[in-house]
Design a protein around this motif. Structure first.
Motif, PDB file in Angstrom:
ATOM      1  N   ALA A 110       2.097  18.681  74.727  1.00 30.72           N
ATOM      2  CA  ALA A 110       0.998  18.082  73.958  1.00 30.72           C
ATOM      3  C   ALA A 110       0.047  17.318  74.875  1.00 30.72           C
ATOM      4  CB  ALA A 110       1.553  17.141  72.896  1.00 30.72           C
ATOM      5  N   VAL A 111      -1.246  17.500  74.625  1.00 39.23           N
ATOM      6  CA  VAL A 111      -2.277  16.807  75.405  1.00 39.23           C
ATOM      7  C   VAL A 111      -3.373  16.323  74.475  1.00 39.23           C
ATOM      8  CG1 VAL A 111      -1.903  18.078  77.560  1.00 39.23           C
ATOM      9  CG2 VAL A 111      -3.518  18.962  75.888  1.00 39.23           C
ATOM     10  N   GLU A 112      -4.063  15.275  74.911  1.00 39.85           N
ATOM     11  CA  GLU A 112      -5.208  14.784  74.151  1.00 39.85           C
ATOM     12  C   GLU A 112      -6.364  15.760  74.336  1.00 39.85           C
ATOM     13  OE1 GLU A 112      -6.708  13.071  71.302  1.00 39.85           O
ATOM     14  OE2 GLU A 112      -4.857  12.180  72.008  1.00 39.85           O
ATOM     15  N   LEU A 113      -7.085  16.002  73.325  1.00 41.26           N
ATOM     16  CA  LEU A 113      -8.213  16.927  73.365  1.00 41.26           C
ATOM     17  C   LEU A 113      -9.366  16.296  74.136  1.00 41.26           C
ATOM     18  CD1 LEU A 113      -9.350  19.630  72.358  1.00 41.26           C
ATOM     19  CD2 LEU A 113     -10.080  18.457  70.297  1.00 41.26           C
ATOM     20  N   PRO A 114      -9.865  16.978  75.191  1.00 40.28           N
ATOM     21  CA  PRO A 114     -10.962  16.416  75.989  1.00 40.28           C
ATOM     22  C   PRO A 114     -12.340  16.770  75.419  1.00 40.28           C
ATOM     23  CG  PRO A 114     -10.217  18.434  76.988  1.00 40.28           C
ATOM     24  CD  PRO A 114      -9.348  18.211  75.770  1.00 40.28           C
ATOM     25  N   ALA A 115     -12.418  16.928  74.126  1.00 38.41           N
ATOM     26  CA  ALA A 115     -13.652  17.378  73.497  1.00 38.41           C
ATOM     27  C   ALA A 115     -13.631  17.002  72.027  1.00 38.41           C
ATOM     28  CB  ALA A 115     -13.781  18.899  73.641  1.00 38.41           C
ATOM     29  N   THR A 156     -13.246  19.026  56.740  1.00 42.85           N
ATOM     30  CA  THR A 156     -13.015  17.696  57.295  1.00 42.85           C
ATOM     31  C   THR A 156     -11.986  17.811  58.408  1.00 42.85           C
ATOM     32  OG1 THR A 156     -13.476  16.649  55.171  1.00 42.85           O
ATOM     33  CG2 THR A 156     -12.213  15.353  56.762  1.00 42.85           C
ATOM     34  N   VAL A 157     -12.341  17.338  59.607  1.00 38.10           N
ATOM     35  CA  VAL A 157     -11.435  17.355  60.762  1.00 38.10           C
ATOM     36  C   VAL A 157     -11.081  15.909  61.092  1.00 38.10           C
ATOM     37  CG1 VAL A 157     -11.170  17.975  63.197  1.00 38.10           C
ATOM     38  CG2 VAL A 157     -12.520  19.453  61.672  1.00 38.10           C
ATOM     39  N   GLU A 158      -9.776  15.615  61.134  1.00 40.63           N
ATOM     40  CA  GLU A 158      -9.327  14.272  61.479  1.00 40.63           C
ATOM     41  C   GLU A 158      -8.023  14.360  62.262  1.00 40.63           C
ATOM     42  OE1 GLU A 158      -9.127  12.423  57.663  1.00 40.63           O
ATOM     43  OE2 GLU A 158      -7.686  13.859  56.908  1.00 40.63           O
ATOM     44  N   LYS A 159      -7.723  13.303  63.011  1.00 39.20           N
ATOM     45  CA  LYS A 159      -6.468  13.256  63.751  1.00 39.20           C
ATOM     46  C   LYS A 159      -5.300  13.353  62.769  1.00 39.20           C
ATOM     47  CE  LYS A 159      -5.569  12.177  67.517  1.00 39.20           C
ATOM     48  NZ  LYS A 159      -5.094  12.967  68.646  1.00 39.20           N
ATOM     49  N   GLU A 168       4.573   9.697  60.471  1.00 38.54           N
ATOM     50  CA  GLU A 168       5.072   9.027  59.260  1.00 38.54           C
ATOM     51  C   GLU A 168       4.681   7.548  59.193  1.00 38.54           C
ATOM     52  OE1 GLU A 168       7.254  10.700  61.457  1.00 38.54           O
ATOM     53  OE2 GLU A 168       7.031  12.552  60.341  1.00 38.54           O
ATOM     54  N   GLN A 169       4.449   6.925  60.360  1.00 35.72           N
ATOM     55  CA  GLN A 169       4.057   5.515  60.386  1.00 35.72           C
ATOM     56  C   GLN A 169       2.540   5.327  60.348  1.00 35.72           C
ATOM     57  OE1 GLN A 169       6.517   6.712  62.665  1.00 35.72           O
ATOM     58  NE2 GLN A 169       8.022   6.042  61.160  1.00 35.72           N
ATOM     59  N   GLY A 170       1.796   6.418  60.308  1.00 33.27           N
ATOM     60  CA  GLY A 170       0.342   6.332  60.256  1.00 33.27           C
ATOM     61  C   GLY A 170      -0.339   6.300  61.601  1.00 33.27           C
ATOM     62  N   ALA A 171       0.427   6.518  62.673  1.00 30.68           N
ATOM     63  CA  ALA A 171      -0.150   6.532  64.023  1.00 30.68           C
ATOM     64  C   ALA A 171      -0.638   7.948  64.354  1.00 30.68           C
ATOM     65  CB  ALA A 171       0.891   6.089  65.042  1.00 30.68           C
ATOM     66  N   PRO A 172      -1.741   8.063  65.107  1.00 35.12           N
ATOM     67  CA  PRO A 172      -2.250   9.391  65.477  1.00 35.12           C
ATOM     68  C   PRO A 172      -1.253  10.139  66.358  1.00 35.12           C
ATOM     69  CG  PRO A 172      -3.851   7.674  66.013  1.00 35.12           C
ATOM     70  CD  PRO A 172      -2.588   6.991  65.615  1.00 35.12           C
ATOM     71  N   LEU A 187      -0.405  12.850  69.244  1.00 32.02           N
ATOM     72  CA  LEU A 187      -1.045  13.286  70.474  1.00 32.02           C
ATOM     73  C   LEU A 187      -1.543  14.731  70.350  1.00 32.02           C
ATOM     74  CD1 LEU A 187      -1.759  12.724  73.466  1.00 32.02           C
ATOM     75  CD2 LEU A 187       0.513  13.606  74.050  1.00 32.02           C
ATOM     76  N   GLY A 188      -2.863  14.918  70.444  1.00 32.10           N
ATOM     77  CA  GLY A 188      -3.463  16.239  70.463  1.00 32.10           C
ATOM     78  C   GLY A 188      -3.401  17.027  69.171  1.00 32.10           C
ATOM     79  N   GLU A 189      -3.091  16.381  68.052  1.00 28.19           N
ATOM     80  CA  GLU A 189      -2.940  17.100  66.789  1.00 28.19           C
ATOM     81  C   GLU A 189      -4.007  16.696  65.780  1.00 28.19           C
ATOM     82  OE1 GLU A 189       0.988  17.532  65.175  1.00 28.19           O
ATOM     83  OE2 GLU A 189       1.904  17.283  67.158  1.00 28.19           O
ATOM     84  N   TYR A 190      -4.488  17.706  65.057  1.00 33.50           N
ATOM     85  CA  TYR A 190      -5.569  17.508  64.088  1.00 33.50           C
ATOM     86  C   TYR A 190      -5.215  18.160  62.766  1.00 33.50           C
ATOM     87  CZ  TYR A 190      -8.227  15.852  68.012  1.00 33.50           C
ATOM     88  OH  TYR A 190      -8.639  15.109  69.082  1.00 33.50           O
ATOM     89  N   ARG A 191      -5.726  17.556  61.701  1.00 37.97           N
ATOM     90  CA  ARG A 191      -5.582  18.091  60.343  1.00 37.97           C
ATOM     91  C   ARG A 191      -6.974  18.474  59.866  1.00 37.97           C
ATOM     92  NH1 ARG A 191      -5.134  16.314  54.804  1.00 37.97           N
ATOM     93  NH2 ARG A 191      -3.369  17.355  53.822  1.00 37.97           N
ATOM     94  N   VAL A 192      -7.111  19.712  59.428  1.00 37.85           N
ATOM     95  CA  VAL A 192      -8.391  20.224  58.933  1.00 37.85           C
ATOM     96  C   VAL A 192      -8.218  20.455  57.430  1.00 37.85           C
ATOM     97  CG1 VAL A 192     -10.170  21.983  59.185  1.00 37.85           C
ATOM     98  CG2 VAL A 192      -8.785  21.325  61.172  1.00 37.85           C
TER      99      VAL A 192
END
Length: 140
Positions: free
Chosen positions: A65-70, A89-92, A96-100, A102-107
């Motif tokens: 897993a990596v952070e998206l550079p874009a 809608t694109v969001e991190k 379960e604790q509400g923390a983002p 790493l490198g994952e998005y929900r569309v």
């Protein structure tokens, strides 16, 4: 007998849709000359006429897993009809604790407004404003 046929005609399409959703394979997209990969799965759908939800996880070439550079954009397009659908809608993605994550998005708010062949265009917009797009084919 008519009641049984009516009941089956109401239940079978939803069962078939559930089976199709469960069998939607993971899509593997490659960006930045193979340095960045996206694993795309469907949390819900894809279906025509109701909301579908896509999950996109970015990993490096060793699949860590990596952070998206874009900036991530997703656009729906129906080539045969020459139109798209409403913006998604694109969001991190959150754990379960509400923390983002790493490198994952929900569309979400993914609406394929009719059956047919669609494209989900996944675009990275880099810091220098250059863009790279990969396409997922979706047949409904």
């Amino acid at each position: 007998m008519k009641t049984l046929i009516l009941a089956l005609s109401l239940v079978l399409p939803s069962l078939a849709s559930s089976v199709a959703q469960a069998q939607a394979p993971m899509q593997h997209l490659t960006f930045l000359k193979g340095e960045l990969h996206a694993h795309v799965t469907w949390e819900k759908g894809p279906t025509a006429g109701s909301e579908s939800v896509m999950h996109v996880a970015f990993v490096d070439k060793t699949h860590h897993a990596v952070e998206l550079p874009a900036k991530l954009k997703v656009e729906l397009w129906m080539p045969a009809m020459g139109h798209g659908s409403s913006p998604v809608t694109v969001e991190k993605a959150l754990d379960e604790q509400g923390a983002p994550k790493l490198g994952e998005y929900r569309v979400s708010q993914v609406y394929f407004i009719m059956s047919g062949e669609w494209e989900a265009k996944v675009t990275l917009v880099l810091a220098d404003s250059s863009q790279e797009t990969q396409t997922i084919k979706v047949k409904l």
